[in-house]
Design an enzyme around this catalytic site. Sequence first.
Site, short mmCIF file in Angstrom:
data_model
loop_
_atom_site.label_atom_id
_atom_site.label_comp_id
_atom_site.label_asym_id
_atom_site.label_seq_id
_atom_site.Cartn_x
_atom_site.Cartn_y
_atom_site.Cartn_z
N CYS A 118 24.90 -100.60 18.66
CA CYS A 118 23.55 -100.61 19.22
C CYS A 118 22.57 -99.98 18.23
CB CYS A 118 23.53 -99.86 20.55
SG CYS A 118 21.88 -99.63 21.26
N CYS A 121 20.46 -97.20 19.79
CA CYS A 121 21.23 -95.96 19.94
C CYS A 121 21.27 -95.19 18.63
CB CYS A 121 22.65 -96.27 20.41
SG CYS A 121 22.75 -97.15 21.99
#
Length: 227
Positions: A118, A121
């Site tokens: 991600c 993230c």
Amino acid sequence: MADVVRLSSLRFSSSLTTSSSSRHALCPPQKLHKRSDSSANCSSGGGAGGVAGLGFVPRKRFASLKAHATVTETNQPKWWERNAGPNMVDIHSTQEFLSALSQAGDRLVIVEFYGTWCASCKALFPKLCRTAQEHPEILFLKVNFDENKPMCKSLSVKVLPYFHFYRGADGQLESFSCSLAKFQKIRDAIQMHNTERCSIGPPKGVGDLVLEAASPWKDKSAGATST
């Protein structure tokens, strides 16, 4: 007599030519320095062997430096493996998650659900680490989505990064998704929930996860029903 003079003149001219050639060989003109053979002749090592040696050593040295840099980079932890301090803990199972919440007592617990793939993230993580360092009284739990898919599904985690806030007997306080651009949401939630308080009673559950792991009456009932 004329022949002798002519012969002496030729010898003198030849010696001048040889001397001039020698000087040019030892100190070639500036424009000849651009040629590789002239540079080789002017090097202290002399000959083609000196050039080959000078060319071989740097290549070997650069290869060594490149290999060393590759090994150093490989030994460094991945971005999601880095922790801000003792108040940031990696969670690898549902049982670890429940135990961490139970042992936290009245501390505010912030749970980050993330994915190693991600990009959001990864972008947010350094700022989350700085926040953890600024608030050593808060417990930060990191949950890898791919390692804990059943638990994440039970907690309705459908987007990453995702955050849960828990505290003692109050149980889950709130949950939301957040990106680096909206990091102020996390700061606002910390300011709201990280206040002095005393909880009465044990920490509340986390939905079905706690009921399955910590309710003996439910296990007995299920066993009775199955029989």
